[in-house]
Design an enzyme around this catalytic site. Structure first.
Site, PDB file in Angstrom:
ATOM      1  CG  HIS A 147      -2.170  -0.768   1.039  1.00  0.00           C
ATOM      2  ND1 HIS A 147      -3.288  -0.604   1.833  1.00  0.00           N
ATOM      3  CD2 HIS A 147      -2.506  -1.715   0.134  1.00  0.00           C
ATOM      4  CE1 HIS A 147      -4.245  -1.431   1.428  1.00  0.00           C
ATOM      5  NE2 HIS A 147      -3.788  -2.108   0.397  1.00  0.00           N
ATOM      6  CE  LYS A 166       2.230   3.168  13.769  1.00  0.00           C
ATOM      7  NZ  LYS A 166       3.125   2.938  12.643  1.00  0.00           N
ATOM      8  N   PRO A 174      -5.862  -0.249  18.271  1.00  0.00           N
ATOM      9  CG  PRO A 174      -7.774  -1.355  17.554  1.00  0.00           C
ATOM     10  CD  PRO A 174      -7.123  -0.806  18.781  1.00  0.00           C
TER      11      PRO A 174
END
Length: 389
Positions: free
Chosen positions: A72, A296, A292
């Site tokens: 991505h 991380k 979330p």
């Protein structure tokens, strides 16, 4: 049984550490309380920073990740009406990789036998002993018998509820914690994602996230009160709510389907200091938890493992105590920066019980600023893609 390093926990952190040490000829035993099937079936996060993919490359276990993972170049923030794209590739020169933690764990598990990584599954009553000295040991029971592993060091990679952190006396510990008044209701479905990149959405009705595990499997979340009941959210209600919160552009591309898995996860920020006590080291969720938001958790565990493996390799290869001595402070410096980013993004994108008209307008103003500011987008991109070790 004797070994050089006993690792508690066969999740990604413990397996990564075990493989890195075995690659350098260091004797390792991994002890896990769950079965191998249970470990392999746990569904977790799926966005990997460069530090995590780099460790898999270093081990030569990256073939499937590169074949099936989805690189991505960016992600999106949404305010209910528009998408604000953060172009991490252009802003940092780096990418993240969408590859499920379940798949990464499977790769590490399947390589264990060939690489001489011994893993003891279904070990009950795991207990750490004499961690303050130079000859710690671990005991556990299996099939009604007690077993003992003598080691030079113990690495606690056993998660938030494991025994490793409990072996550090409260008199030398500091705990920092924030429990959030909401959770994430998630749905996993075999449908194509609504966008080729992740969308983190801030809406009047609360946060939503559009994510994916592959080109044909999607993961969505919405913010719900911490006491919400799963049975109150049939699939259709959840899809309807996602369509509202993600905004019209994403909603137009949502494909609905039955849930493979649905759950509610509470959110907390947690840090335990120090991450080393005597011959015991903590890594991953045993020492810290992040919301979330920002992906991380696994990546922070991987950075712990990068620091810890280098420290232990230096000790056994060159009798170098310097890296051992500085492991906790070095790891915690990165932990706190990641905690800050996760907290910041969580605060920006969620509705809190105390959020009033003023606080809501501040969130909108913040998103407007980010949309127009290359500097703000660069700061977000640097943290999202992962700070350097």
């Amino acid at each position: 049984m004797k070994t050089q390093v006993a690792i508690i926990g066969a999740g990604p952190a413990g397996l990564l550490l075990g493989h890195l040490l075995r690659a350098e000829g260091i004797a390792v035993v991994v002890v896990e309380r769950q079965s191998a099937d249970y470990v392999a079936s746990r569904i977790r996060a799926g966005v990997l920073e460069r530090v995590t993919t780099g460790l898999m490359e270093r081990l030569g276990l990256d073939a499937r990740m590169k074949a099936e993972g989805i690189p991505h170049d960016g992600f999106n923030l949404a305010d209910g009406e528009r998408l604000i794209r953060i172009d991490i590739a252009a802003l940092t020169g780096k990418q993240v990789m969408v590859y499920g933690q379940t798949e990464l764990t499977r790769d590490l598990m399947e390589a264990a036998d060939d690489r001489g990584l011994e893993i003891v599954y279904e070990a009950a009553d795991v207990t750490l002993h004499d961690v303050e000295g130079d000859a710690p040991f671990v005991t556990y029971t299996m099939d009604g018998s007690e077993h003992r592993i003598d080691a030079r060091f113990i690495a606690g990679c056993d998660g938030f509820h494991g025994p490793s952190r409990m072996a550090i006396p409260a008199s030398v510990a500091s705990v920092f914690e924030k429990v959030y008044p909401f959770g994430w209701l998630g749905i996993l479905a075999d449908v194509p994602p609504c966008n080729h990149e992740l969308i983190y959405a801030n809406h009047d009705r609360g946060f939503a996230l559009a994510s994916m595990r592959s080109a044909t499997r999607s993961r969505y979340y919405i913010q719900v009160p911490v006491d919400e009941k799963l049975e109150d959210w049939p699939d259709e209600r959840l899809w309807d709510e996602l369509s509202v919160r993600l905004g019209p552009e994403a909603a137009a591309n949502i494909t609905r389907g039955p849930a493979i898995e649905k759950s509610i996860a509470p959110l907390r920020s947690f840090v335990f200091e120090p991450m080393r006590h005597g011959s015991l080291f903590l890594a991953g969720d045993s020492a810290h938890i992040v919301p979330p938001t920002g992906a991380k958790g696994l990546n922070l565990a991987a950075s712990d493992v990068a620091y810890l493996s280098d420290s232990l390799i230096g000790f056994f290869r060159a009798n170098d105590n310097d890296e051992i001595a500085t492991y906790s402070s070095k790891a915690l410096a990165r932990v706190w920066k990641s905690e800050r980013f996760s907290w910041q993004l969580t605060s920006l994108m969620h509705r809190f019980p105390e959020t009033g008209a003023f606080e809501r307008r501040m969130q909108i103003a913040d998103l407007d600023y980010i949309a127009a500011s290359a500097a703000a987008q660069t700061s977000i991109a640097e943290n999202y893609v992962g700070l350097p070790l």
